[in-house]
Enzyme design. Structure first.
Site, PDB file in Angstrom:
ATOM      1  N   ASP A  77      35.405  42.022  40.428  1.00 25.68           N
ATOM      2  CA  ASP A  77      34.198  41.331  40.418  1.00 25.68           C
ATOM      3  C   ASP A  77      33.879  40.652  41.734  1.00 25.68           C
ATOM      4  O   ASP A  77      34.779  40.392  42.723  1.00 25.68           O
ATOM      5  CB  ASP A  77      34.613  39.787  39.527  1.00 25.68           C
ATOM      6  CG  ASP A  77      33.359  39.078  38.817  1.00 25.68           C
ATOM      7  OD1 ASP A  77      32.273  39.678  39.086  1.00 25.68           O
ATOM      8  OD2 ASP A  77      33.693  37.784  38.376  1.00 25.68           O
ATOM      9  N   HIS A  88      27.202  46.743  45.260  1.00 26.38           N
ATOM     10  CA  HIS A  88      27.870  47.599  44.290  1.00 26.38           C
ATOM     11  C   HIS A  88      28.543  48.697  45.037  1.00 26.38           C
ATOM     12  O   HIS A  88      29.422  49.329  44.771  1.00 26.38           O
ATOM     13  CB  HIS A  88      26.963  47.868  43.251  1.00 26.38           C
ATOM     14  CG  HIS A  88      26.651  46.753  42.428  1.00 26.38           C
ATOM     15  ND1 HIS A  88      27.827  45.961  41.796  1.00 26.38           N
ATOM     16  CD2 HIS A  88      25.474  46.181  41.803  1.00 26.38           C
ATOM     17  CE1 HIS A  88      27.183  45.031  40.787  1.00 26.38           C
ATOM     18  NE2 HIS A  88      25.795  45.096  40.892  1.00 26.38           N
ATOM     19  N   LEU A 133      48.708  59.623  39.061  1.00 21.95           N
ATOM     20  CA  LEU A 133      48.069  58.496  38.545  1.00 21.95           C
ATOM     21  C   LEU A 133      46.918  58.494  37.328  1.00 21.95           C
ATOM     22  O   LEU A 133      46.264  59.422  37.719  1.00 21.95           O
ATOM     23  CB  LEU A 133      47.448  57.569  39.756  1.00 21.95           C
ATOM     24  CG  LEU A 133      46.622  56.496  39.441  1.00 21.95           C
ATOM     25  CD1 LEU A 133      47.276  55.160  39.039  1.00 21.95           C
ATOM     26  CD2 LEU A 133      45.604  55.967  40.642  1.00 21.95           C
TER      27      LEU A 133
HETATM   28  C1  IPE Z   1      33.094  41.399  34.446  1.00 20.22           C
HETATM   29  O1  IPE Z   1      32.576  40.676  35.470  1.00 20.22           O
HETATM   30  C2  IPE Z   1      32.802  42.469  34.103  1.00 20.22           C
HETATM   31  C3  IPE Z   1      32.929  43.418  35.202  1.00 20.22           C
HETATM   32  C4  IPE Z   1      33.663  43.259  36.447  1.00 20.22           C
HETATM   33  C5  IPE Z   1      32.718  44.881  34.961  1.00 20.22           C
HETATM   34  P1  IPE Z   1      31.304  39.995  35.118  1.00 20.22           P
HETATM   35  O2  IPE Z   1      30.597  39.334  36.331  1.00 20.22           O
HETATM   36  O3  IPE Z   1      30.163  40.651  34.320  1.00 20.22           O
HETATM   37  O4  IPE Z   1      31.554  38.623  34.188  1.00 20.22           O
HETATM   38  P2  IPE Z   1      31.257  37.280  34.115  1.00 20.22           P
HETATM   39  O5  IPE Z   1      29.711  37.240  33.745  1.00 20.22           O
HETATM   40  O6  IPE Z   1      31.170  36.572  35.211  1.00 20.22           O
HETATM   41  O7  IPE Z   1      31.974  36.675  33.052  1.00 20.22           O
HETATM   42  C1  IPE Z   2      31.262  43.038  39.611  1.00 18.98           C
HETATM   43  O1  IPE Z   2      30.436  42.309  40.568  1.00 18.98           O
HETATM   44  C2  IPE Z   2      30.714  44.492  39.367  1.00 18.98           C
HETATM   45  C3  IPE Z   2      30.012  44.421  37.572  1.00 18.98           C
HETATM   46  C4  IPE Z   2      29.947  43.643  36.979  1.00 18.98           C
HETATM   47  C5  IPE Z   2      29.553  45.663  37.342  1.00 18.98           C
HETATM   48  P1  IPE Z   2      29.190  41.342  40.039  1.00 18.98           P
HETATM   49  O2  IPE Z   2      28.074  42.313  40.055  1.00 18.98           O
HETATM   50  O3  IPE Z   2      29.623  40.865  38.724  1.00 18.98           O
HETATM   51  O4  IPE Z   2      29.174  40.475  41.379  1.00 18.98           O
HETATM   52  P2  IPE Z   2      28.921  38.859  40.978  1.00 18.98           P
HETATM   53  O5  IPE Z   2      29.793  38.202  40.218  1.00 18.98           O
HETATM   54  O6  IPE Z   2      27.635  38.516  40.570  1.00 18.98           O
HETATM   55  O7  IPE Z   2      29.144  38.233  42.498  1.00 18.98           O
HETATM   56 MG    MG Z   3      30.585  39.068  38.288  1.00 19.41          MG
END
Ligand code: IPE
Ligand code: IPE
Ligand code: MG
Length: 241
Positions: A18, A35, A129
């Protein structure tokens, strides 16, 4: 790395990757760049886990709720997945990695599904792995899916209601055959599960790291494993010695 006790390595590490968006925002870059940087972090972590001899690495790459993001961002994530598999397959295969996936794979774009199927097939006889990609994954939807499987088996007479137990139910989940995670890491400081592995995390040690996912590297992983090794896992029991 030599500060890690090899006999107490987590067998299965699960990661909520995240913070890509915030990483990009901090640099005044579009979220897509976050990303992209996130994929680099994933490449490194897979390598480190492989080197350490971790058995399973499950990474949350796309949740069932992530479809609610703008179409462009969903598109970028799906393209990155396809690119990652195309570019990395050779090296992952050489490193003896087994690629698996959990989640609603049939609802991914065709191109991504094709690459995924190909990668899974190519690496299925490897013995290193297990890289388990959670894609269009949601813990609740996984449980509902398992309930349906069990119900069908009951209706067809293959399963006695009284004989349904935790082990059988686990076998109806996408993670069938994998041990439950020992260590779950979430980056970017968020203290929630966001629908990740709801059943499987019952007794998992959770380590939340402040770093945003693109900044996660070998050192961060090793620190998290060291933290895990200091934890006292009681599984509801008490120590009697
Ligand atoms: C969880 O992260 C999903 C992934 C990392 C794929 P999100 O960014 O979607 O989760 P919330 O919305 O902060 O709970
Ligand atoms: C995690 O990073 C990747 C996915 C959920 C696919 P985020 O896109 O949720 O990044 P933040 O949480 O907005 O910083
Ligand atoms: Mg996120």
């Amino acid at each position: 790395m030599d500060q890690i006790a090899p006999e107490r390595l987590p067998r299965h590490i699960a990661i909520i990757m995240d913070g890509n968006g915030r990483w990009a925002q901090k640099r005044a870059l579009p979220r897509s760049m976050g990303h992209r940087a996130g994929v680099e972090a994933l490449r490194k972590v897979v390598k480190t886990c492989s080197t350490l001899g971790i058995k399973v690495l499950t990474v949350y790459a796309f949740s069932t709720e992530n479809w609610s993001r703008p179409k462009d961002e969903v598109g970028v994530l799906m393209t990155l997945l396809t690119e990652y598999l195309k570019k990395e397959l050779q090296e992952l295969h050489q490193n003896n990695v087994v690629i698996r996936a959990i989640g609603g794979i049939v609802d991914l774009p065709r191109e991504a599904q094709r690459e995924l199927e190909n990668s899974i097939k190519r690496t299925s006889n490897n013995t290193g792995l297990i890289l388990n990609l959670a894609l269009n994954y949601g813990g609740r939807s996984e449980i509902i899916n398992a309930v349906r499987t069990v119900c069908k088996d009951v209706l067809s007479g293959k399963q006695q209601i009284e004989a349904i137990d935790e082990e059988q139910f686990s076998n109806a989940l996408f993670t069938r055959g994998l041990p439950d995670p020992d260590l779950m890491i979430r980056t970017s400081g968020e203290m929630r599960l966001s629908n990740f592995l709801l059943w499987q995390l019952a007794y998992t040690e959770i380590v939340v790291i402040e770093d945003l996912w693109p900044d996660f590297g070998e050192k961060t992983l090793i620190d998290a494993i060291k933290t895990y090794q200091k934890r006292d896992r009681r599984f509801g029991g008490i120590h009697t010695d």
